[in-house]
Design a protein around this motif. Structure first.
Motif, PDB file in Angstrom:
ATOM      1  N   SER A 190      32.616 -43.784  38.018  1.00 63.30           N
ATOM      2  CA  SER A 190      33.341 -44.610  38.958  1.00 63.30           C
ATOM      3  C   SER A 190      33.441 -43.909  40.318  1.00 63.30           C
ATOM      4  O   SER A 190      33.302 -44.536  41.373  1.00 63.30           O
ATOM      5  CB  SER A 190      34.702 -44.903  38.340  1.00 63.30           C
ATOM      6  N   GLN A 241      31.301 -41.879  41.612  1.00 59.37           N
ATOM      7  CA  GLN A 241      29.997 -42.002  42.267  1.00 59.37           C
ATOM      8  C   GLN A 241      29.778 -43.425  42.794  1.00 59.37           C
ATOM      9  O   GLN A 241      29.286 -43.627  43.892  1.00 59.37           O
ATOM     10  CB  GLN A 241      28.888 -41.614  41.285  1.00 59.37           C
ATOM     11  N   ASN A 242      30.188 -44.373  42.002  1.00 59.07           N
ATOM     12  CA  ASN A 242      30.048 -45.757  42.450  1.00 59.07           C
ATOM     13  C   ASN A 242      30.885 -46.040  43.690  1.00 59.07           C
ATOM     14  O   ASN A 242      30.471 -46.781  44.580  1.00 59.07           O
ATOM     15  CB  ASN A 242      30.437 -46.728  41.321  1.00 59.07           C
ATOM     16  N   HIS A 243      32.072 -45.454  43.731  1.00 56.08           N
ATOM     17  CA  HIS A 243      32.913 -45.624  44.925  1.00 56.08           C
ATOM     18  C   HIS A 243      32.219 -45.082  46.155  1.00 56.08           C
ATOM     19  O   HIS A 243      32.279 -45.681  47.228  1.00 56.08           O
ATOM     20  CB  HIS A 243      34.251 -44.906  44.737  1.00 56.08           C
ATOM     21  N   GLU A 288      29.107 -44.924  46.702  1.00 54.55           N
ATOM     22  CA  GLU A 288      28.063 -45.881  47.063  1.00 54.55           C
ATOM     23  C   GLU A 288      28.681 -47.115  47.721  1.00 54.55           C
ATOM     24  O   GLU A 288      28.186 -47.646  48.703  1.00 54.55           O
ATOM     25  CB  GLU A 288      27.268 -46.264  45.803  1.00 54.55           C
ATOM     26  N   SER A 289      29.792 -47.531  47.154  1.00 48.40           N
ATOM     27  CA  SER A 289      30.443 -48.716  47.670  1.00 48.40           C
ATOM     28  C   SER A 289      30.896 -48.501  49.102  1.00 48.40           C
ATOM     29  O   SER A 289      30.737 -49.363  49.967  1.00 48.40           O
ATOM     30  CB  SER A 289      31.629 -49.056  46.773  1.00 48.40           C
ATOM     31  N   VAL A 324      28.306 -53.483  43.759  1.00 46.22           N
ATOM     32  CA  VAL A 324      28.725 -52.165  43.268  1.00 46.22           C
ATOM     33  C   VAL A 324      30.182 -52.256  42.785  1.00 46.22           C
ATOM     34  O   VAL A 324      30.536 -51.762  41.715  1.00 46.22           O
ATOM     35  CB  VAL A 324      28.575 -51.091  44.351  1.00 46.22           C
ATOM     36  N   ARG A 341      30.293 -53.877  39.562  1.00 53.47           N
ATOM     37  CA  ARG A 341      29.878 -52.971  38.501  1.00 53.47           C
ATOM     38  C   ARG A 341      31.056 -52.088  38.063  1.00 53.47           C
ATOM     39  O   ARG A 341      31.312 -51.903  36.877  1.00 53.47           O
ATOM     40  CB  ARG A 341      28.679 -52.118  38.989  1.00 53.47           C
ATOM     41  N   ILE A 342      31.787 -51.569  39.034  1.00 54.74           N
ATOM     42  CA  ILE A 342      32.948 -50.732  38.695  1.00 54.74           C
ATOM     43  C   ILE A 342      33.925 -51.534  37.836  1.00 54.74           C
ATOM     44  O   ILE A 342      34.380 -51.093  36.788  1.00 54.74           O
ATOM     45  CB  ILE A 342      33.665 -50.252  39.975  1.00 54.74           C
TER      46      ILE A 342
END
Lengths: 816, 484
Positions: free
Chosen positions: B257, B259-261, B263-264, B272, B275-276
């Motif tokens: 999460s 890492q996704n943040h 990216e977001s 994204v 996805r989280i």
């Protein structure tokens, strides 16, 4: 010529007017008279105005010299004519009844006096005789005085006696206002004196009081309401639907029976709802407001009338901005899920997540926004009484789900302040039937879910009937009736085809078809109406029925009529057997008794009472006029025979006195008078001997216009009043433990030994049809009686009813 | 082309403003992490609308979709007059020049095939409801049902037909009804998806259904329907693999999460964020789904009510019971598909089996909801993508016939959730071929259903590819006559 004629005319007029004054005023209901009579208040103002004008014109010459003789004469003439008309119209108006006699007498004599004065006023003014001037002046002053007096009492008749002085300042001699009854407390509220009577005083009492009681109804006390008037009691406790005062108020305003009449100040909807609520909750003089609270508008009304708060104050919802601000301060955790219900309101829906053990602290966090919570879901949560107590303060809650929790019936007490609650889900809780009693207190409740609990279906059924909004029910019923009427009007009339004749065998099929619909009564005493029972061959109908009915041991039915067939005998299937001679004409009240194996019928027919055997042979005749001077009677309505053969006779349509004779017809004693106290009657219409307790047989009297029964021992000593609030009881029949009463205002009822009502038969919903003598056969409904008058059980509990009807109506009800 | 540029070119105006105003962006992200990527101002408001436009009558919808097109004249649309017309030609005055499908277009004649099933009258709140012997349990619920005989659609074949019913358009690619609902109102339960799909197999001729039908189309992906499988494991791979416990899983998700943040924050791509949200949902579903699928807490009476197949995962009965359990747990839109109604031939035999499998469970669902005090705010919908022809497809005999697709009129029913109980609406002609009174087009149906959930169908809008989209597009009239 003229000079002679005038005084003679005046003398004739004077005598005529005096005759008007002496007119006895029986209560007569004759349309044209009533119609003309109602112009009295209009026309009566003419003589008042003109005579005053004459006085003024008489004074003018004192200041200027002008000749007004002709004008005065014309006016005097008009005064005379209109005052005569006033007296005549007034006399007609008085016929319609309902006025206090003392007031009426005063008004009448002053009015008659005024009229006579006016006649002679004109006479003396026209006369050229000496001294007529003095007479004229004297009469003018006298007539002014008389007009004042008559006017005053006339006003008192119309507006009520206290109308003028009600607001008179005490300094000027006005009555000291009697201190109002203290309102009491919430536990013991003087509900009638402080709330109900003031409404009635404002809106009803002008026409229904001591001085003027239209329809014989007085409304100036609770007792008077229970007693009621011509059409029955004004109120029946716990049943606003059946209470005439509410029925009448709920009728459409254009209905001729709507009350208060069109044009008078009407009850407000809040007032109506208040009275409805009060009746449905027992119509007591004092009551506790803890048990039951009315709808909101009524609460407000009660609070202003009583002067103390009876319900928790309304809680204002916060605006959405306030909610969001308040919410930021809240420290609610994940277990409480709050969301906005819709964008058009700031209300909130709150869910406590399932399996949460919620504490008082947690629920208290909602305090700042509790006004906005309208839905709360606590399904499958765990909580204690303290939490419930907090929830009890969420005043705007409409939907509450306590399903699958450990809630018990007693705990519902914590949330009884939730007066806006519409739906409560109690599925799978530990509640039982007592919970439903508590839930009755929620005024707006529309849905209760009790699946998977100990609540029984019986209790649920009871709850439903008690909770249902009786006023709305009535409104809908009225609507249905109106629609039915409209439907009837659509019917096309076809004249010509004759009904196919029924074959005896084939008819059973026909009857079966109708069986399902023509039933009346309740429980064990449910009856099937037998259609077309009791025809007379080759006769259009059986003649006026205004009498009694008895059944002998073999099941033959004897019907007393006022038609040409006199006493008619049928078998139990309604087949005509025979009719008796004119000595049995108009058996108004009847009874049958067995002596030494032989049965005798007794019939009371006004001037005399007859005893006949079953073949119609006259055995004994007692004649009212032939009694000793003090003991004469003229209008015997009922007869009853004791086990040892003594005979009671009621002079019901005249003196109301009850006479006791020996079996040989020798006078023994008499008792009772007209009146309303114990042992007094207002139309002692029916008699019966009640030997259900053989040790102590009693005489029962149908005290018709007092809407009650009275019991006496066989010596004529008053015992008690076993039941009140009936609908003009006419006659009684007793079978086994049960008592059947025919009530003139459209129904018959069955009471058990303790005078508990167990079945109502043929209750007529149409007020116009009740006690309607001339209701035509095409308007008869098999299951609604118009005017039950005579009644009898047979040996197996079937019932025969004869009604007061000009076309002759007799009905058999078969017990199911 | 540079993939980053590509992305910017595809950016919507919303994303553009979201990116340029950094503060706005971070607020948006804050709410992403909490609840929905599109949460409104206050945490008390959910979904793009924040709350329904007005107080909803239906708080949740259970849509019992009968895939294949049930024959209305064999179940609900009673035409006793047709018995006499057996094997007569369908009059031209009835069919006119209307098109028929390629499957029957070259038939030499169109012989009328009256239903061979007996109809019974059930008391409702009007003058009674006629239901054939195929549906005795459903018929017995007549006092709860609002039966509409006059639904009509534009599509004549299955694929466009279902797509139209599900998305408001015959062309694929639009968001499903359930997605619109979820997008508009958000979820009432953080632990289960707000739009759930379950499928049961039927008998005989079955038409394909695909996940496209419950896709969120151009709406953010977290609003797509979650298809629970008809087996012991409703969601595959939901259990932690051997050797990994729940805290391990949490730590893994936290890292992912983070890492996704990152990216977001860089791309502001809503996918994204979706996805989280979906990872988090899956984590919570690890707890909530096993509880949901555990029927051991159901009483014997309840299970019996749904009939003998209730314990078989994947059966209509099982799905109906699951639907009730999901409704209790706050799932907003529950979509069941029941396959197997496409009876072009051998209709009498096949429809019998099909009805036997559906009758008792769906009646039980209504009863069960009612008992639990939930029927008043749960809307149950029953119906297929179209109806079937009154004329026989293929050979007509006294005992056998088939029916082709018929879009001009078909029967649907509704129960609970703000719809008048115990009524019928709309009328068809003597052949159940054309509508004679009160038609209800699919767009009207959608408008009405949204209205019941408190949504004004003209104000739930998503701008995509330069134009505004609604479930009802530019159509839809609310059928007020069937509302309480």
């Amino acid at each position: 010529m003229k000079g002679i004629r005038l005084p003679i005319l005046s003398i004739i007029a004077t005598i005529a007017i005096l005759a008007c004054g002496l007119f006895p005023y029986p209560e007569i209901s004759y349309g044209p008279f009533n119609f003309v009579g109602r112009f009295h208040p209009l026309i009566v103002h003419l003589p008042i105005g003109f005579i005053l004008a004459v006085l003024i014109l008489q004074l003018i010459p004192l200041f200027t010299k002008s000749e007004l003789r002709i004008a005065i004469k014309v006016m005097l003439w008009i005064t005379m004519i209109s005052s005569v008309a006033s007296v005549i119209f007034g006399t007609l108006l008085a016929l319609s009844g309902g006025y206090s006699e003392t007031l009426l007498d005063r008004h009448r004599w002053l009015g008659v006096g005024t009229c006579i004065a006016c006649i002679w006023l004109y006479q003396s003014y026209s006369s050229k005789r000496k001294g007529s001037n003095i007479v004229y002046t004297f009469l003018l002053i006298l007539s002014m005085a008389l007009v004042g007096g008559a006017g005053h009492f006339g006003g008192a008749l119309t507006h009520g006696e206290n109308y003028l002085t009600a607001y008179l300042p005490t300094i000027l001699g006005g009555k000291e206002k009697t201190a109002p009854v203290p309102a009491g407390t919430k536990e013991d509220t003087a509900i009638f004196d402080r709330v109900i009577q003031p409404i009635i005083d404002n809106k009803c009492v002008a026409c229904h009081s001591q001085s003027k009681s239209n329809g014989n109804l007085k409304m100036n006390s609770l007792e008077a309401l229970v007693k009621g008037g011509n059409t029955g009691p004004a109120l029946i406790a716990h049943n606003a639907l059946e209470s005439l005062m509410i029925q009448r108020a709920n009728l459409p305003i254009d209905h001729k029976e709507h009350m208060p009449p069109k044009g008078k100040v009407q009850l407000t909807s809040t007032e109506r709802e208040t009275i409805t609520w009060w009746i449905n909750n027992g119509s007591k003089k004092r009551m506790s407001l803890n048990e039951t609270l009315p709808p909101d508008n009524v609460v407000t009304f009660l609070e202003s009338s009583l002067g103390f708060k009876i319900a928790p104050p309304n809680m204002e919802m916060l605006s959405w901005e306030q909610v969001t601000t308040a919410h930021k301060e809240l420290k609610t955790d994940q277990t409480i899920n709050i969301r906005r219900l819709s964008l058009d309101s700031p209300s909130l829906s709150v869910q406590i997540l399932p399996n949460t053990n919620i504490t008082e602290n947690q629920i208290n966090q909602l305090d700042a926004i509790k006004a906005n919570i309208t839905e709360l879901d606590m399904n499958r949560t765990v909580y204690d009484d303290k939490v419930l107590e907090v929830i009890g303060s969420f005043a705007n809650l409409e939907k509450l789900n306590l399903g699958n929790t450990s809630l018990q019936s007693t705990e519902i007490d914590y949330i009884t302040d939730l007066r806006k609650l519409k739906k409560i889900n109690l599925i799978g809780t530990k509640i039982d039937d007592t919970a439903l009693d508590k839930l009755l207190k929620f005024p707006d409740l529309q849905a209760v879910i009790t699946s998977n609990t100990k609540v029984t279906s019986k209790a649920a059924k009871k709850f439903k009937t008690e909770k249902v909004d009786k006023t709305k029910q009535l409104q809908i019923k009225t609507k249905i009736k109106k629609l039915k009427d409209e439907l009837n009007e659509l019917d096309v009339e076809i004249i010509g085809p004759t009904e196919p004749k029924k074959e005896t065998n084939g008819s059973s099929n026909n009857n079966k078809k109708k069986r399902s619909s023509n039933q009346t009564g309740q429980g064990e005493f449910t009856y099937q109406v037998v259609l077309d029972w009791g025809k007379i061959p080759n006769s259009k109908n059986i003649g006026i029925t205004h009498g009694g009915v008895v059944v002998d041991k073999s099941g033959k039915v004897y019907v007393g009529t006022k038609g040409k067939h006199n006493l008619v005998v049928y078998d139990q299937h309604g087949e005509f057997i025979k009719a008796f001679g004119s000595h049995t004409h108009h058996f108004h009240g009847m009874t049958i008794q067995e002596k030494n194996g032989k049965q005798y019928i007794y019939g009371a027919s006004m001037a005399h009472v007859s005893k006949i055997d079953l073949d119609g042979n006259l055995v004994l005749k007692i004649e009212g006029k032939k009694q000793a001077l003090d003991n004469q009677w003229t209008k015997a309505t009922a007869v009853a025979v004791t086990p040892n053969g003594d005979i009671f006779i009621a002079d019901g349509y005249d003196t109301n006195v009850i006479f006791k004779y020996s079996k040989e017809g020798e006078f023994i004693k008499k008792f009772g008078t007209k009146g309303t106290s114990n042992g007094q009657f207002k139309t002692s219409h029916g008699l019966a001997i009640d030997s259900r307790n053989p040790q102590k047989p009693l005489l029962i009297v149908c005290d018709r216009e007092n809407n009650r029964l009275q019991r006496f021992d066989l010596e004529g000593n008053f015992v008690d009043i076993p039941i009140e609030g009936l609908r003009r009881p006419c006659s009684i029949s007793i079978w086994s433990d049960y008592m059947l009463i025919a009530e003139l205002a459209g129904r018959a009822i069955i009471l058990d030994k303790n005078y508990k009502l167990i079945s109502i038969l043929g209750d007529n919903p149409d007020l116009d049809q009740r006690a309607n003598f001339s209701l035509a056969p095409e308007k008869w409904e098999p299951t609604s009686f118009s005017a039950p008058h005579g009644c009898s059980f047979d040996a197996s509990g079937n019932i025969y009813i004869q009604e007061w009807n000009i076309f002759g109506r007799i009905t058999k009800l078969e017990r199911l | 082309m540079n993939p980053l540029e590509d992305h910017y070119l595809q950016m919507t105006r919303r994303q553009f403003f979201g990116k340029t105003a950094a503060s706005l962006g971070s607020i948006a992200l804050g709410s992403l992490l909490n609840k929905s990527s599109l949460a409104a101002n206050s945490p008390l408001e959910k979904g793009i609308l924040g709350a329904p436009h007005f107080a909803p009558k239906a708080k949740r919808i259970i849509y019992l979709f009968q895939n294949g097109g049930p024959a209305q004249q064999d179940i609900f649309d009673y035409k006793p007059g047709l018995t006499k017309k057996f094997d007569s030609d369908l009059p031209d005055s009835i069919r006119g020049k209307q098109r028929v499908t390629g499957m029957t277009a070259d038939q030499l004649r169109f012989p009328v095939a009256p239903s061979i099933f007996k109809f019974n009258r059930y008391d409702n709140n009007e003058d009674g409801l006629w239901v054939s012997e195929l549906y005795p349990h459903t018929g017995a619920m007549a006092k709860e049902l609002c039966v509409v005989y006059s639904v009509n659609t534009s599509a004549i074949n299955h694929e466009p037909g279902i797509t139209f019913l599900q998305t408001g358009s015959e062309l694929p690619g639009r968001p499903s009804f359930g997605s619109w609902y979820s997008y508009g109102l958000g979820s009432a339960n953080e632990n289960l998806p707000n739009f759930v799909v379950m499928i049961s197999q039927g008998y005989g001729n079955m038409q394909a259904i695909s996940s496209r039908l419950w896709s969120s189309g151009f709406l953010p992906s977290e609003h797509q329907g979650i298809n629970l499988r008809g087996s012991e494991n409703p969601v595959l791979f939901l259990k932690n693999p051997k050797g990994i416990n729940r805290s391990d899983r949490r730590r893994m998700l936290d890292l992912l999460s983070y890492q996704n943040h990152q990216e977001s924050l860089r791309s502001h791509d809503p996918e994204v964020a979706a996805r989280i949200a979906q990872y988090e949902m899956a984590y919570r579903m690890q707890m909530s789904v096993p509880e949901l699928a555990d029927l051991s807490s159901e009483s014997k009476d309840t299970l019996e009510m749904y009939g003998p197949n209730v314990n078989t995962p994947g059966s209509y009965a099982y799905n109906c019971l699951m639907a009730r359990r999901m409704a209790e747990r706050g799932v907003g839109f529950i979509q069941l598909y029941n396959r197997g109604w496409d009876q072009h031939n051998n209709l009498p035999a096949e429809i019998r089996k099909q009805c036997e499998a559906t009758d008792q469970p769906q009646a039980a669902l209504i009863k069960d909801l009612k008992q639990r005090g939930m029927l008043d705010d749960t809307l149950v919908i029953w119906g297929g993508e179209f109806g079937r022809t009154t004329y026989s497809q293929g050979n007509l005999t006294q005992t056998n016939y088939g029916r082709d697709h018929h879009p001009r009129c078909f029967t649907m029913w509704f129960a609970g959730g703000g719809v008048k109980p115990g009524i019928t609406y709309g009328k068809t002609d003597d052949y159940s071929y054309n509508i004679t009174e009160n038609p209800m087009h699919v767009h009207d149906l959608h408008a009405t259903l949204l209205h019941l959930t408190g949504i004004d169908h003209e104000r739930l809008i998503y701008r995509h590819q330069g134009r505004d989209f609604r479930l009802t597009d530019v159509h839809g009239h609310i059928v007020k006559d069937i509302l309480t």
